[in-house]
Design an enzyme around this catalytic site. Structure first.
Site, PDB file in Angstrom:
ATOM      1  N   ASP A 168       0.860  -1.175   0.000  1.00  0.00           N
ATOM      2  CA  ASP A 168       0.000   0.000   0.000  1.00  0.00           C
ATOM      3  C   ASP A 168       0.899   1.228   0.000  1.00  0.00           C
ATOM      4  O   ASP A 168       2.103   1.130   0.234  1.00  0.00           O
ATOM      5  CB  ASP A 168      -0.887  -0.040   1.257  1.00  0.00           C
ATOM      6  CG  ASP A 168      -1.655   1.242   1.460  1.00  0.00           C
ATOM      7  OD1 ASP A 168      -2.361   1.663   0.532  1.00  0.00           O
ATOM      8  OD2 ASP A 168      -1.506   1.837   2.544  1.00  0.00           O
ATOM      9  N   ASP A 198      -0.189   5.284   0.962  1.00  0.00           N
ATOM     10  CA  ASP A 198      -0.429   6.217   2.065  1.00  0.00           C
ATOM     11  C   ASP A 198      -0.594   5.462   3.376  1.00  0.00           C
ATOM     12  O   ASP A 198      -1.452   4.591   3.501  1.00  0.00           O
ATOM     13  CB  ASP A 198      -1.679   7.055   1.796  1.00  0.00           C
ATOM     14  CG  ASP A 198      -1.478   8.031   0.648  1.00  0.00           C
ATOM     15  OD1 ASP A 198      -0.356   8.557   0.510  1.00  0.00           O
ATOM     16  OD2 ASP A 198      -2.439   8.274  -0.100  1.00  0.00           O
ATOM     17  N   ASP A 208      -1.553  -0.764   5.965  1.00  0.00           N
ATOM     18  CA  ASP A 208      -1.785  -0.219   7.300  1.00  0.00           C
ATOM     19  C   ASP A 208      -3.248  -0.139   7.676  1.00  0.00           C
ATOM     20  O   ASP A 208      -3.574   0.295   8.784  1.00  0.00           O
ATOM     21  CB  ASP A 208      -1.186   1.194   7.392  1.00  0.00           C
ATOM     22  CG  ASP A 208      -1.935   2.180   6.510  1.00  0.00           C
ATOM     23  OD1 ASP A 208      -2.490   3.164   7.051  1.00  0.00           O
ATOM     24  OD2 ASP A 208      -1.994   1.967   5.292  1.00  0.00           O
TER      25      ASP A 208
END
Length: 226
Positions: A7, A9, A168
Site C-alpha cells: 500500500d 499512504d 496499514d
C-alpha cells in the site's frame, strides 16, 4: 518468485496532513462540518467515492461527486505549498532497496491513490524500475475488493500462495483475505494493530526497519505450513 504488494499512504508515505487538510476543504466548501481527523484517517485506503460515502452518507450522489472534485483540487493545491512534506516513513527507502536488489522477490503497489500520485512519488524517490506492477484506484474498484491484487498477480506471474499484501488499514487486510494472499499489517499507519488483527492480518510488523525480515519470516512460516 515471491510478490510483495505494498500500500502507499500510511504504509510507505506519511501523507496524513495533506489528506486531512484537503478533506476539510472538501466539506467546508459546501458549508458542511468537516469530519474529525480520526474519522478522515480511518477511511485512508478507500477510493475517494467510497471515502465520501462513508464520511457524508446523508448527502446525495451529486453533492458527493462535487466534494470528490473539490478534494482533488484542494489536494493538488496543498501539494504545491513549499512547507508541505510527505516523507517516506523511516526505514521504507532501505526496505525497498533491499528487495530491489534480490532476485527472489518482486515488488508491486496496490493503492487508493491515483496513478498521477504514484508517478510523482516514483519520480521523487527514483523508484521507476523497482516495482513490476502498479495498481491504483484509477482502474479498479475500491479496496477491499480484490481486483487490484488479482491484477498484480497476473502481471507479475505469481500465484496467491506466494503473494503478500502489506498495508496499514483494515481495507488492505480484507482485500488480501478476499484475494487469498498473505495479509501483513503495519503498525505505523492509520489503523490500530487491534483493528488490523480483527480484519484478518496474519501478522503485524511493528517497526519499518523490520519489514524485510518480517516479510521473509512470513513466507517461511507459510512455506512450512504448506
Amino acid at each position: 518468485m515471491k510478490l510483495v504488494v505494498l500500500d502507499c499512504d500510511g504504509t510507505l508515505v506519511d501523507s496524513q496532513n495533506g489528506i486531512c487538510e484537503a478533506m476539510t476543504h472538501a466539506f467546508t466548501g459546501f458549508g458542511l462540518v468537516p469530519p474529525t481527523r480520526a474519522a478522515t484517517l480511518a477511511i485512508v485506503g478507500l477510493s475517494l467515492p467510497e471515502a465520501f460515502m462513508a464520511l457524508a452518507p446523508e448527502q446525495d450522489d451529486a453533492l458527493r461527486a462535487k466534494m470528490v472534485a473539490r478534494y482533488k483540487s484542494a489536494f493538488l493545491e496543498i501539494r504545491r505549498e513549499p512547507d508541505l512534506h510527505e516523507p517516506l516513513f523511516d526505514g521504507i527507502a532501505a526496505a525497498v532497496e533491499t528487495f530491489g536488489g534480490r532476485d527472489d522477490v518482486v515488488l508491486g503497489i496496490a493503492t487508493g491513490k491515483s496513478k498521477k500520485g504514484i508517478d510523482r512519488l516514483f519520480a521523487r524517490e527514483g523508484w521507476g524500475q523497482r516495482f513490476v506492477t502498479v495498481q491504483t484506484s484509477d482502474d479498479h474498484p475500491s479496496k477491499p475488493h480484490p481486483a487490484m491484487l488479482r491484477a498484480a498477480m497476473a502481471e507479475a506471474g505469481v500465484g496467491p500462495e506466494r503473494t503478500v499484501m502489506v498495508g496499514d488499514t483494515t481495507f488492505d487486510m480484507e482485500m488480501a483475505r478476499a484475494a487469498g494472499v498473505g495479509a501483513l499489517g503495519v503498525g505505523w499507519g492509520y489503523h490500530s494493530i487491534d483493528e488490523l488483527q480483527r480484519a484478518g492480518a496474519h501478522a503485524v510488523v511493528g517497526n519499518c526497519h523490520d519489514l524485510p525480515a518480517d516479510i521473509d519470516a512470513f513466507f517461511s512460516t507459510r512455506e512450512r505450513a504448506a
